[in-house]
Design an enzyme around this catalytic site. Structure first.
Site, PDB file in Angstrom:
ATOM      1  N   ASN A  23       7.853 -18.019 -18.352  1.00 12.05           N
ATOM      2  CA  ASN A  23       9.212 -17.463 -18.328  1.00 12.05           C
ATOM      3  C   ASN A  23       9.431 -16.436 -17.231  1.00 12.05           C
ATOM      4  OD1 ASN A  23       9.747 -19.195 -20.368  1.00 12.05           O
ATOM      5  ND2 ASN A  23       9.774 -17.663 -22.004  1.00 12.05           N
ATOM      6  N   ARG A 120      22.433 -23.038 -27.142  1.00  6.89           N
ATOM      7  CA  ARG A 120      22.066 -22.461 -25.840  1.00  6.89           C
ATOM      8  C   ARG A 120      23.271 -22.347 -24.886  1.00  6.89           C
ATOM      9  NH1 ARG A 120      16.439 -22.969 -25.590  1.00  6.89           N
ATOM     10  NH2 ARG A 120      16.525 -21.143 -24.241  1.00  6.89           N
ATOM     11  N   PRO A 121      24.326 -21.635 -25.275  1.00 10.07           N
ATOM     12  CA  PRO A 121      25.496 -21.505 -24.400  1.00 10.07           C
ATOM     13  C   PRO A 121      25.176 -20.717 -23.126  1.00 10.07           C
ATOM     14  CG  PRO A 121      25.630 -19.964 -26.214  1.00 10.07           C
ATOM     15  CD  PRO A 121      24.433 -20.824 -26.484  1.00 10.07           C
ATOM     16  N   LEU A 124      27.847 -16.141 -21.133  1.00  2.00           N
ATOM     17  CA  LEU A 124      27.589 -14.807 -20.551  1.00  2.00           C
ATOM     18  C   LEU A 124      27.209 -14.927 -19.072  1.00  2.00           C
ATOM     19  CD1 LEU A 124      25.590 -13.257 -23.529  1.00  2.00           C
ATOM     20  CD2 LEU A 124      27.962 -12.751 -22.886  1.00  2.00           C
ATOM     21  N   ASP A 306       9.880 -15.960 -29.533  1.00  2.60           N
ATOM     22  CA  ASP A 306       8.930 -16.997 -29.110  1.00  2.60           C
ATOM     23  C   ASP A 306       7.593 -16.895 -29.824  1.00  2.60           C
ATOM     24  OD1 ASP A 306      10.003 -17.024 -25.613  1.00  2.60           O
ATOM     25  OD2 ASP A 306      10.895 -17.815 -27.444  1.00  2.60           O
ATOM     26  N   ILE A 328      17.655 -14.273 -33.117  1.00  4.49           N
ATOM     27  CA  ILE A 328      17.996 -14.620 -31.738  1.00  4.49           C
ATOM     28  C   ILE A 328      18.606 -16.014 -31.641  1.00  4.49           C
ATOM     29  CG2 ILE A 328      17.118 -14.896 -29.386  1.00  4.49           C
ATOM     30  CD1 ILE A 328      17.051 -11.989 -30.411  1.00  4.49           C
TER      31      ILE A 328
HETATM   32  C1  EPZ Z   1      14.761 -17.144 -22.488  1.00  5.09           C
HETATM   33  O1  EPZ Z   1      15.712 -18.130 -22.780  1.00  5.09           O
HETATM   34  C2  EPZ Z   1      13.404 -17.810 -22.658  1.00  5.09           C
HETATM   35  N1  EPZ Z   1      13.287 -18.961 -21.746  1.00  5.09           N
HETATM   36  C3  EPZ Z   1      13.232 -18.310 -24.107  1.00  5.09           C
HETATM   37  O2  EPZ Z   1      11.918 -18.840 -24.225  1.00  5.09           O
HETATM   38  C4  EPZ Z   1      13.374 -17.097 -25.026  1.00  5.09           C
HETATM   39  O3  EPZ Z   1      13.264 -17.527 -26.375  1.00  5.09           O
HETATM   40  C5  EPZ Z   1      14.736 -16.444 -24.803  1.00  5.09           C
HETATM   41  O4  EPZ Z   1      14.855 -16.054 -23.416  1.00  5.09           O
HETATM   42  C6  EPZ Z   1      14.959 -15.231 -25.667  1.00  5.09           C
HETATM   43  O5  EPZ Z   1      13.968 -14.284 -25.447  1.00  5.09           O
HETATM   44  C7  EPZ Z   1      13.036 -18.740 -20.430  1.00  5.09           C
HETATM   45  O6  EPZ Z   1      12.925 -17.604 -19.987  1.00  5.09           O
HETATM   46  C8  EPZ Z   1      12.890 -19.963 -19.568  1.00  5.09           C
HETATM   47  P1  EPZ Z   1      18.814 -15.970 -23.932  1.00  5.09           P
HETATM   48  P2  EPZ Z   1      17.280 -17.831 -22.464  1.00  5.09           P
HETATM   49  O7  EPZ Z   1      19.893 -16.235 -22.955  1.00  5.09           O
HETATM   50  O8  EPZ Z   1      17.411 -16.861 -21.368  1.00  5.09           O
HETATM   51  C9  EPZ Z   1      22.606 -16.378 -26.683  1.00  5.09           C
HETATM   52  C10 EPZ Z   1      10.281 -20.430 -24.798  1.00  5.09           C
HETATM   53  O9  EPZ Z   1       9.879 -20.880 -25.878  1.00  5.09           O
HETATM   54  N2  EPZ Z   1      23.359 -16.571 -25.428  1.00  5.09           N
HETATM   55  O10 EPZ Z   1      18.080 -14.653 -23.858  1.00  5.09           O
HETATM   56  O11 EPZ Z   1      17.955 -19.137 -22.360  1.00  5.09           O
HETATM   57  C11 EPZ Z   1      21.650 -17.524 -26.953  1.00  5.09           C
HETATM   58  O12 EPZ Z   1      22.323 -18.601 -27.600  1.00  5.09           O
HETATM   59  C12 EPZ Z   1      11.765 -20.234 -24.571  1.00  5.09           C
HETATM   60  O13 EPZ Z   1       9.545 -20.093 -23.825  1.00  5.09           O
HETATM   61  C13 EPZ Z   1      24.748 -16.610 -25.466  1.00  5.09           C
HETATM   62  O14 EPZ Z   1      25.353 -16.501 -26.529  1.00  5.09           O
HETATM   63  O15 EPZ Z   1      17.725 -17.131 -23.828  1.00  5.09           O
HETATM   64  C14 EPZ Z   1      20.622 -16.881 -27.841  1.00  5.09           C
HETATM   65  O16 EPZ Z   1      21.136 -16.842 -29.164  1.00  5.09           O
HETATM   66  C15 EPZ Z   1      12.599 -20.654 -25.776  1.00  5.09           C
HETATM   67  N3  EPZ Z   1      25.420 -16.791 -24.293  1.00  5.09           N
HETATM   68  C16 EPZ Z   1      20.535 -15.443 -27.295  1.00  5.09           C
HETATM   69  O17 EPZ Z   1      21.742 -15.248 -26.552  1.00  5.09           O
HETATM   70  C17 EPZ Z   1      24.785 -16.917 -23.088  1.00  5.09           C
HETATM   71  O18 EPZ Z   1      25.463 -17.058 -22.051  1.00  5.09           O
HETATM   72  C18 EPZ Z   1      19.352 -15.197 -26.374  1.00  5.09           C
HETATM   73  O19 EPZ Z   1      19.366 -16.211 -25.400  1.00  5.09           O
HETATM   74  C19 EPZ Z   1      23.378 -16.869 -23.077  1.00  5.09           C
HETATM   75  C20 EPZ Z   1      22.683 -16.688 -24.250  1.00  5.09           C
END
Ligand code: EPZ
Length: 420
Positions: A23, A120-121, A124, A306, A328
């Site tokens: 990541n 996964r929207p 933001l 994770d 999350i």
């Molecule tokens: C990163 O995903 C990681 N992936 C994920 O790891 C990790 O679980 C996640 O961060 C949370 O820590 C990578 O870095 C490649 P977020 P990311 O945007 O950035 C919501 C693994 O197993 N959200 O931090 O895609 C979203 O739905 C993976 O290695 C919005 O609402 O996650 C979630 O509920 C899985 N709008 C929360 O925020 C947005 O525009 C956190 O998502 C973006 C996100």
């Protein structure tokens, strides 16, 4: 599709080398698009997600060389349109949007697919880019973005589940070449964001505050090629720590960063697991009597989502009741049903899983569903009596480098069965 065949009941002992962080390296690979000069990235894990991202960078016109550990990228002549199918298949690829906009002032990428853990929207990400002056149009599954006058601004990135990790990465990268100053409020504080900021600052960016909820970026005219070593993977380290505890053994995690694992080590200690810190290594010893603990996943530096599935596998062995609450993602309990096939007693109540631990687990055929759920099934299979077959381990190969090889070297009886 390959599967793992596991003979349970073995105790893990010895030392394992922790690989570079998946990541951290994915956004850093996207950041190489910000310069026409060559970037050399070391300690890169050989994962299918990394090889996917190499294909995406190549499809954009970059020259990419990867020997399984060191990656060289030269994004001299690139286009702003990524391969629809490649990008749709891997969510992490959305972080090419920010650097393409910064470098070319326009980009077309496919909307990332959702996955089993949630929708996964990217609202933001798009809100932040619009605040920097980007025109966004969504059409036929593509994001069409143009930012002729990309300029710094105050960007608030807090969502319903807290900050966004890749959203922070996207805005950070776009801001490095924007006109003026950008302040990101409610930025993600994960170590992977800090590693990206270190990489960008080495390229000549001017970023302050990475690792805190407020990051300030002063735009510059251009960025240069750099050499960088990726931080160790804290989730791989946490996964092996839990595997050691669940097997009743003792394992040293070579190259792990205890400062990235605070919440995980805290919970393992509360469960009675023995933890020793020595220069450059962390040794995990099984508890003499494992105790149930309650977990709630939170943004960093809280307990990482994770690691939720892996802890659930461990708590299946702790006599008593553990409550695991996932704050999350909206549906990250796919592993619970499969753990129950091994004899676990788990009830789902909304965002919480109620684990009644202590009953011995026995081997069965189980199905992997997402990256970390698969790790939980391997951990449980090694602790169960008898044989467990974990199907669809391509999920594991996305985020764990040669997992079965590393586990076998620690004494596990595990083998990869080539695809049915
Ligand atoms: C990163 O995903 C990681 N992936 C994920 O790891 C990790 O679980 C996640 O961060 C949370 O820590 C990578 O870095 C490649 P977020 P990311 O945007 O950035 C919501 C693994 O197993 N959200 O931090 O895609 C979203 O739905 C993976 O290695 C919005 O609402 O996650 C979630 O509920 C899985 N709008 C929360 O925020 C947005 O525009 C956190 O998502 C973006 C996100």
């Amino acid at each position: 599709m390959d599967s793992f065949l596991i003979e349970g009941g073995t105790t893990l002992r010895g030392e394992v080398q922790i690989s570079g962080s998946k990541n951290a390296v994915l956004p850093i690979m996207a950041a190489t698009l910000l310069t026409a000069e060559t970037c050399v990235i070391r300690h890169v894990p050989d994962l299918s997600d990394v090889r996917f991202m190499c294909q995406i960078l190549t499809s954009l016109g970059a020259e990419v060389e990867f020997d399984g550990s060191t990656l060289k990228v030269r994004a001299a002549n690139i286009t702003g349109t990524g391969d629809y199918d490649l990008i749709r298949k891997m969510r992490g690829s959305i972080c090419i949007l920010g650097p393409l906009l910064a470098r070319l002032r326009k980009a077309t990428v496919s909307l990332p697919g959702g996955c089993v853990i949630g929708t996964r929207p990217i609202d933001l990400h798009l809100k932040g880019l619009r605040t920097l002056g980007t025109q966004i149009r969504i059409e036929a599954g593509y994001v069409h973005a143009e930012a002729p006058d990309l300029s710094g601004s105050l960007v608030f990135l807090g969502g319903r589940a807290g900050p966004t990790v890749l959203g922070t990465a996207n805005i950070l990268m776009a801001a490095t070449l924007a006109e003026g100053v950008t302040v990101i409020e409610s930025a993600a504080c994960e170590p992977e964001v800090v590693d990206l900021a270190d990489f960008l600052n080495a390229m000549g960016a001017r970023i302050q505050g990475a690792g805190s909820p407020t990051i300030t970026v002063t735009g510059v005219r251009e960025l240069r090629g750099v050499e960088h070593e990726v931080i160790p993977d804290r989730i791989e380290a946490g996964t092996f720590a839990v595997a050691a505890a669940a097997s009743g053994g003792e394992v040293t995690l070579r190259g792990a960063r205890p400062d990235h694992l605070g919440a995980v080590l805290d919970k393992l200690q509360e469960a009675g697991v023995r933890i020793t810190r020595r220069a450059g290594a962390l040794t995990i010893g099984a508890a003499s009597n494992l105790k149930p603990v309650d977990i709630t996943t939170m943004p960093y530096s809280g307990f990482p989502t994770d690691m939720q599935a892996q802890l659930m596998a461990l708590m299946c062995q702790a006599p008593g009741t553990s409550i695991i609450t996932e704050r999350i993602f909206e549906s990250r309990f796919m592993h619970a049903a499969e753990l129950m096939r091994l004899g676990a007693d788990i009830g789902i109540e909304g965002p919480s899983a109620i684990v009644k631990g202590g009953a011995p687990l026995s081997g069965a055929e189980v199905m992997a569903s997402d990256l970390r759920a698969s790790a939980a099934l391997v951990i449980a299979g090694m602790a169960a009596s008898g044989t467990t077959q974990v199907h669809r381990v391509y999920h594991l190969d996305r985020g764990y480098e040669r997992m079965e090889v590393k586990l076998e070297a620690l004494g596990a009886r595990i083998q990869r069965v080539p695809g049915e």
